[in-house]
Design a protein around this motif. Structure first.
Motif, mmCIF file in Angstrom:
data_model
loop_
_atom_site.group_PDB
_atom_site.id
_atom_site.type_symbol
_atom_site.label_atom_id
_atom_site.label_comp_id
_atom_site.label_asym_id
_atom_site.label_seq_id
_atom_site.Cartn_x
_atom_site.Cartn_y
_atom_site.Cartn_z
ATOM 1 N N VAL A 1 0.837 -1.346 0.020
ATOM 2 C CA VAL A 1 -0.044 -0.152 0.025
ATOM 3 C C VAL A 1 0.849 1.096 -0.033
ATOM 4 N N LEU A 2 2.079 1.222 0.466
ATOM 5 C CA LEU A 2 2.859 2.243 0.347
ATOM 6 C C LEU A 2 3.972 2.424 -0.551
ATOM 7 N N ASP A 3 3.577 1.706 -1.763
ATOM 8 C CA ASP A 3 4.418 1.760 -2.933
ATOM 9 C C ASP A 3 4.344 3.039 -3.534
ATOM 10 N N GLU A 4 5.160 3.194 -4.818
ATOM 11 C CA GLU A 4 5.267 4.511 -5.560
ATOM 12 C C GLU A 4 3.947 5.038 -6.070
ATOM 13 N N ARG A 5 2.816 4.275 -6.133
ATOM 14 C CA ARG A 5 1.582 4.927 -6.370
ATOM 15 C C ARG A 5 0.654 5.497 -5.344
ATOM 16 N N SER A 6 1.268 5.638 -4.164
ATOM 17 C CA SER A 6 0.593 6.419 -3.027
ATOM 18 C C SER A 6 0.512 7.869 -3.271
ATOM 19 N N THR A 7 -0.423 8.596 -3.190
ATOM 20 C CA THR A 7 -0.507 10.027 -3.270
ATOM 21 C C THR A 7 -0.748 10.697 -1.874
ATOM 22 N N ILE A 8 -1.709 10.182 -1.090
ATOM 23 C CA ILE A 8 -1.992 10.435 0.338
ATOM 24 C C ILE A 8 -1.999 9.490 1.002
ATOM 25 N N VAL A 9 -1.278 9.699 2.139
ATOM 26 C CA VAL A 9 -1.085 8.613 3.231
ATOM 27 C C VAL A 9 -1.437 9.123 4.659
ATOM 28 N N GLU B 1 -3.618 6.695 -7.269
ATOM 29 C CA GLU B 1 -4.394 7.288 -8.480
ATOM 30 C C GLU B 1 -4.043 6.327 -9.666
ATOM 31 N N GLU B 2 -5.154 5.549 -9.898
ATOM 32 C CA GLU B 2 -5.349 4.473 -10.964
ATOM 33 C C GLU B 2 -6.592 4.465 -11.481
ATOM 34 N N GLU B 3 -6.764 4.404 -12.809
ATOM 35 C CA GLU B 3 -7.958 4.407 -13.388
ATOM 36 C C GLU B 3 -8.457 3.031 -13.742
#
Length: 174
Positions: A24-32, A105-107
């Protein structure tokens, strides 16, 4: 339609906690954000989940409920809105349980964002367990429908990677 996915790995142990937090904390994370865990330090978050379970002698039980909340573009047009909705939907479960949330953020289909929330299954005040049973997952799905005022699909994924989609569509209650 909104989607709630609940992932549980009862036999996963410490590897599951480590893998879930790192995922869940990978590079796709925008808000944590974190409740009782450091959202900026994966190692510290893993330790918090592990130590809470050990303190209450629940270390050999399923330590996490991994929820994924996916909102339509209409419901959550921004990542901030997606995170805010997730916080509101899961508030009854994160009040007395450690949690770690992150928006990706992933469509997918009609969704721009989805939010992962790892919820420690051990209540940090009482040691009581939160289980990924129908009582809990159905209540989460109903709350998501009520908060978003939209219908919600529920999918549960278990140890053997089998996914079960609930035939019921959860609709907002008056």
């Amino acid at each position: 339609m909104e989607l709630l996915k609940v992932i549980t790995h009862a036999a996963g142990g410490k590897d599951y906690v480590r893998n879930a937090v790192n995922y869940v904390l990978d590079e796709r994370s925008t808000i944590v954000k974190g409740n009782g865990v450091n959202p900026d330090d994966a190692s510290a978050a893993i330790t918090a989940f592990d130590k809470n379970a050990e303190f209450w002698n629940n270390q050999d039980k399923n330590q996490l409920l991994h929820t994924v909340l996916s909102f339509t573009k209409k419901t959550a047009p921004t990542v901030e809105r997606a995170m805010k909705l997730c916080e509101e939907v899961l508030e009854p479960y994160t009040t007395e349980h450690l949690s770690l949330g992150t928006a990706h953020e992933e469509e997918h289909a009609d969704s721009l964002f989805h939010v992962h929330e790892l919820i420690g299954t051990t209540n940090y005040n009482t040691g009581a367990m939160l289980y990924a049973d129908n009582r809990t997952t159905f209540a989460m799905a109903q709350r998501m429908a009520d908060v978003t005022n939209q219908p919600v699909r529920l999918v549960v994924k278990s140890d053997n990677d089998k996914e079960w989609e609930c035939k019921r569509i959860f609709t907002p209650e008056d």
